[in-house]
Design an enzyme around this catalytic site. Sequence first.
Site, PDB file in Angstrom:
ATOM      1  N   HIS A  73       0.839  -1.192   0.047  1.00  0.00           N
ATOM      2  CA  HIS A  73       0.024  -0.004   0.027  1.00  0.00           C
ATOM      3  C   HIS A  73       0.971   1.190   0.144  1.00  0.00           C
ATOM      4  CE1 HIS A  73      -2.307  -3.341   1.799  1.00  0.00           C
ATOM      5  NE2 HIS A  73      -3.326  -2.599   1.391  1.00  0.00           N
ATOM      6  N   HIS A 124      -7.609   4.929   4.337  1.00  0.00           N
ATOM      7  CA  HIS A 124      -6.983   3.533   3.491  1.00  0.00           C
ATOM      8  C   HIS A 124      -5.470   3.808   3.889  1.00  0.00           C
ATOM      9  CE1 HIS A 124      -5.891   0.923   0.434  1.00  0.00           C
ATOM     10  NE2 HIS A 124      -6.875   0.170   0.697  1.00  0.00           N
ATOM     11  N   GLU A 126      -3.208   3.068   1.392  1.00  0.00           N
ATOM     12  CA  GLU A 126      -2.645   3.617   0.272  1.00  0.00           C
ATOM     13  C   GLU A 126      -2.808   5.359   0.150  1.00  0.00           C
ATOM     14  OE1 GLU A 126      -3.286   3.901  -4.378  1.00  0.00           O
ATOM     15  OE2 GLU A 126      -3.635   1.885  -3.409  1.00  0.00           O
TER      16      GLU A 126
END
Length: 290
Positions: A73, A124, A126
């Site tokens: 990620h 998230h 990423e």
Amino acid sequence: MKIEIDSGSGFCFGVTRAISKAEEELSRGELYCLGDIVHNGMECERLQALGLRTIDRDGYAHLSNARVLLRAHGEPPATYAYAKQAGIELIDATCPVVLHLQERIKNEYDGTDKQIVIFGKKGHAEVVGLVGQTDGTAIVIESPADAERLDFSRDICLYSQTTKSLEDFHRIIDYIKTHIASTATFRYSDTICRQVANRIEGIRQFAATHDVVVFVSGKQSSNGKVLFGECLAVNARSHQVSSANDIDLRWLDGCQSVGICGATSTPAWLMRECKDFISDALSTLSPDRG
């Protein structure tokens, strides 16, 4: 009964690479991973049994003189800076596609008044890494509807989390194009990973050709939520499971074919376990079960 595993499902390149690095580095001794290496609890448990120790950001902030794997990620610059300060050896398994995107956003961030917008899921892993390239100033929008809150009198540069829907991304592009002021500029970069995006059509076709679909994915997988939604869109008898233990054999009543598929974070061995579970269960039932 026909039971088929989708050949297009399973780990994407970035996840495969990260797990291979973890297995390789574990042979050298103690290894930490900053966050779950993949959004699949069963695969995380397998690697933990091999010695991989998962830590959160708070745990990382108190770590020193250790080896830490960075998952596919990606991470913000602060993670690298702390490693240098604390004598931490980083094993960087960031997906090359994500690394390229981080570099583009970093180069875009120049302190001007333009809005750097990222289409992605807030929080998230990423997206945290992407926002970090802008010192936290990037604007994250989670859906086409969120685009309404942008300031269309200012320049806009749009990027996307690599695993988001290509269709929704183009909806956002169209919305901004029709609302941007004549005095402002709008530029966008299609940064969605095609290895992930191209699975949508494939999984729709796979789901449509079976009576029942068993979709194997961790509940935390963003990609899994998208792909399972695609299965449901074409086959109402689609069911999401985390493992074979979640399979309800009553789902199979009256069906002649079962399709087993999964997310980019779903290991092939887990899909095979689900197939074996169904095969073994059916072999113990009466022939007229269906």
